[in-house]
Design a protein around this motif. Structure first.
Motif, mmCIF file in Angstrom:
data_model
loop_
_atom_site.group_PDB
_atom_site.id
_atom_site.type_symbol
_atom_site.label_atom_id
_atom_site.label_comp_id
_atom_site.label_asym_id
_atom_site.label_seq_id
_atom_site.Cartn_x
_atom_site.Cartn_y
_atom_site.Cartn_z
ATOM 1 N N UNK A 1 0.866 -1.174 0.000
ATOM 2 C CA UNK A 1 0.000 0.000 0.000
ATOM 3 C C UNK A 1 0.907 1.230 0.000
ATOM 4 N N UNK A 2 0.403 2.327 -0.556
ATOM 5 C CA UNK A 2 1.268 3.494 -0.765
ATOM 6 C C UNK A 2 1.165 4.490 0.378
ATOM 7 N N UNK A 3 2.262 5.197 0.587
ATOM 8 C CA UNK A 3 2.277 6.268 1.585
ATOM 9 C C UNK A 3 2.401 7.592 0.844
ATOM 10 N N UNK A 4 1.501 8.517 1.151
ATOM 11 C CA UNK A 4 1.464 9.774 0.417
ATOM 12 C C UNK A 4 2.025 10.938 1.198
ATOM 13 N N UNK A 5 1.117 11.794 1.692
ATOM 14 C CA UNK A 5 1.507 13.114 2.201
ATOM 15 C C UNK A 5 2.429 13.114 3.414
ATOM 16 N N UNK A 6 2.378 12.073 4.234
ATOM 17 C CA UNK A 6 3.274 12.120 5.400
ATOM 18 C C UNK A 6 4.446 11.153 5.228
ATOM 19 N N UNK A 7 4.786 10.890 3.958
ATOM 20 C CA UNK A 7 5.830 9.901 3.697
ATOM 21 C C UNK A 7 7.194 10.493 3.422
ATOM 22 N N UNK A 8 8.190 9.622 3.575
ATOM 23 C CA UNK A 8 9.574 9.996 3.301
ATOM 24 C C UNK A 8 10.267 8.745 2.790
ATOM 25 N N UNK A 9 10.993 8.887 1.676
ATOM 26 C CA UNK A 9 11.700 7.732 1.126
ATOM 27 C C UNK A 9 10.974 7.182 -0.098
ATOM 28 N N UNK B 1 2.760 7.286 8.163
ATOM 29 C CA UNK B 1 1.727 6.649 8.982
ATOM 30 C C UNK B 1 0.456 6.314 8.210
ATOM 31 N N UNK B 2 0.129 7.131 7.177
ATOM 32 C CA UNK B 2 -1.149 6.876 6.504
ATOM 33 C C UNK B 2 -0.950 6.223 5.144
ATOM 34 N N UNK B 3 -1.586 5.080 4.951
ATOM 35 C CA UNK B 3 -1.439 4.347 3.689
ATOM 36 C C UNK B 3 -2.737 4.388 2.894
ATOM 37 N N UNK B 4 -2.608 4.271 1.583
ATOM 38 C CA UNK B 4 -3.779 4.206 0.703
ATOM 39 C C UNK B 4 -4.513 2.881 0.944
ATOM 40 N N UNK B 5 -5.806 2.844 0.699
ATOM 41 C CA UNK B 5 -6.528 1.575 0.905
ATOM 42 C C UNK B 5 -6.175 0.507 -0.128
ATOM 43 N N UNK B 6 -5.637 0.920 -1.269
ATOM 44 C CA UNK B 6 -5.314 -0.071 -2.300
ATOM 45 C C UNK B 6 -3.878 0.086 -2.793
ATOM 46 N N UNK B 7 -3.395 -0.967 -3.430
ATOM 47 C CA UNK B 7 -2.055 -1.051 -3.992
ATOM 48 C C UNK B 7 -1.957 -0.162 -5.244
ATOM 49 N N UNK B 8 -0.814 0.506 -5.419
ATOM 50 C CA UNK B 8 -0.619 1.357 -6.606
ATOM 51 C C UNK B 8 -0.250 0.510 -7.817
ATOM 52 N N UNK B 9 -1.070 0.527 -8.854
ATOM 53 C CA UNK B 9 -0.696 -0.180 -10.085
ATOM 54 C C UNK B 9 0.324 0.651 -10.856
ATOM 55 N N UNK B 10 0.998 0.026 -11.791
ATOM 56 C CA UNK B 10 1.909 0.776 -12.654
ATOM 57 C C UNK B 10 1.106 1.691 -13.582
#
Ligand code: HEC
Ligand code: HEC
Length: 361
Positions: A94-102, A110-119
């Motif tokens: 699952x992806x990490x957006x606005x509070x992510x680093x790396x 801390x906050x992940x998307x509910x679904x996996x990021x497709x290509x």
């Protein structure tokens, strides 16, 4: 051997052909009418008539894709989660957006998307069927639940999404006008927009959300991965695949996989509401192109390896196939023949805002 307990009417013709040479459904002889199920990936992107390609629009789209200026706190870009190092996905469940680093599996937050990021690779061809003409073809059906009809429509959604790019400083209503404002204040961007849309007289006063969406869509359509060994094989070069890969391909068809995984992307992109496929949720059939580069798999990203993803189909009622002996290995070998290194994978060295390329990665 993969046992086939039910013959789908669609596959009868293929099976008969396959059996004529006595090699049977799982043989390694290239005797199937493969083009009934699959096509080579087009070697040119398909752009819709209402958003034609030009080089400046591509370059604008690329800059926007990598520029964290599109996010509320100017720290996340599209490329934070769709990065060429991970086959234009992010290598995460699952992806990490606005509070992510790396970047990729190393990204923390801390906050992940509910679904996996497709290509985003090959999105110009989403929904293209085997043998369908690319002339006038309109790609459609984005996101796991197909909620976006076009790439133009899709492009603004991550910007509005609180977890992915918006954050909490702006509301969903405020964010797009804010982004338009920011871009309009950067002369280099205004110049790029004016060249990307030459038929319109663009100045700092009339850059719109629609222009942003069109440029992002144009860039993404040019990211595609043609000329894999599988494509050579489909074009008639039997020697392009090894005998194990051909065995895997035959099992893929005769086992029923190609019922859903068909066309140039090996995906019919259909959402089977009546049929929960994997993981207790109805989602669309995803592309299997460049599968080696886009682990982990499935819409929750909970399948960490390709063998594991294929193994999930063991004893499935709707497929009525059983994975035995070398089936998983043969199928995986076949799927890897779809890998291609022939795709756009440039990483820009700067973006017009002067912010960090790709965001906080
Ligand atoms: C925080 C990570 C993240 C960011 C940032 C992000 N995406 Fe995504 N993207 C995802 C996820 C997760 C999905 C799947 C969402 C779903 O299907 O519900 C997705 C889906 C997509 C799809 C659909 C692909 C398909 O085959 O259906 C496209 C296209 C896409 N993103 C483009 C973009 C663009 C353009 C941007 C920037 C404006 C962007 N993404 C920003 C995580 C991200
Ligand atoms: C009824 C339609 C259908 C059939 C038949 C089918 N699949 Fe799938 N396949 C899907 C759907 C839908 C998903 C996404 C499921 C999810 O995300 O939970 C998927 C996902 C996958 C993935 C993961 C792709 C990714 O990028 O996450 C692989 C690998 C795969 N299928 C291989 C196969 C193989 C091998 C067979 C035959 C044994 C098969 N599929 C049969 C519909 C189907």
């Amino acid at each position: 051997m993969m046992r086939i307990q039910t013959l789908f009417p669609l596959f009868t013709a293929a099976l008969l052909t396959a059996c004529e040479d006595g090699d049977g459904a799982s043989g390694s002889t290239p005797s199937q009418p493969y083009t009934d199920f699959f096509s080579a990936l087009p070697t040119e992107a398909i752009h819709p008539a209402d958003n034609p390609f030009n080089q400046q629009k591509f370059e604008l789209g690329e800059a926007l894709f990598w520029d964290p200026i599109l996010s509320g706190d100017q720290n996340v870009a599209c490329a934070s989660c769709h990065h060429p190092n991970f086959g234009w996905a992010d290598g995460r469940a699952l992806s990490i957006g606005v509070d992510g680093k790396g970047l990729g599996p190393d990204r923390t937050g801390t906050k992940a998307t509910p679904k996996h990021a497709p290509t985003i690779m090959n999105v110009a061809f989403t929904g293209l069927d085997a043998g369908e003409s690319t002339e006038g073809f309109l790609a459609t059906g984005y996101f796991w639940d197909l909620r976006a009809d076009s790439l133009e429509q899709q492009a603004l959604e991550p910007i509005k999404n609180q977890i992915e790019m918006r954050g909490v400083r702006f509301t969903e209503q405020q964010i797009l006008p804010e982004i338009v404002n920011r871009l309009s204040g950067i002369p280099e961007y205004v110049d790029m927009f004016s060249h990307a849309f030459p038929a319109e007289i663009i100045s700092a006063d009339n850059i719109s959300q629609e222009h942003i969406a069109k440029a992002l869509a144009t860039f993404q359509r040019e990211v595609f991965s043609p000329n894999s060994r599988f494509d050579e094989f489909i074009a008639g070069n039997d020697a392009a695949l090894t005998s194990q890969e051909i065995t895997g391909l035959n099992k893929f068809i005769n086992g029923g996989c190609a019922r859903c995984h068909s066309g140039p992307l090996l995906a019919d992109n259909v959402l089977r509401e009546d049929q929960i496929v994997i993981n207790f949720e109805a989602v669309r059939t995803p592309s299997l192109r460049n599968i080696s580069q886009t682990a982990p798999y499935m819409h929750l990203g909970d399948s960490s390896t390709l063998n594991n993803a294929i193994g999930l189909y063991e004893d499935r009622g709707d497929l009525q196939v059983t994975m035995e002996d070398d089936d998983v290995g043969d199928l995986a070998a076949f799927l890897r023949s779809l890998d291609s290194e022939n795709f756009y994978q440039e990483i820009p060295t700067r973006v017009p805002s002067g912010l960090k390329v790709g965001g906080n990665i």
